[in-house]
Design a protein around this motif. Structure first.
Motif: not given
Length: 88
Positions: A41-60
């Protein structure tokens, strides 16, 4: 060493942490790979890698909770095996 939380709370934390690790790992990998359901979607983040890093921080964080709660459950199992009286 004495346990800080009850056995029920320790096992509940183990289950919730394991579930959180699995679900957030799936979501993080979908963001990292740019899966269309996360990035379509156009409302989703442009850079998924930064979002993934934040989500993997929550996994830690969930992994740290899992280790702590597993230690608490182990302490309860060890103390109940020695015949100690548990006051609830």
């Amino acid at each position: 060493m004495k346990a800080l939380v009850s056995a029920f709370n320790a096992w509940t934390c183990i289950v919730i942490s394991a579930f959180g690790i699995v679900i957030l790992s799936i979501i993080g990998s979908m963001f990292a790979s740019g899966h269309h359901s996360m990035m379509g979607s156009t409302e989703d983040p442009v850079n998924g890698g930064k979002v993934a890093a934040a989500v993997f921080g929550a996994v830690v964080v969930y992994a740290v909770f899992l280790v702590f709660c597993a230690l608490q459950a182990w302490l309860h199992a060890r103390s109940s095996g020695r015949g100690e009286i548990a006051l609830r």
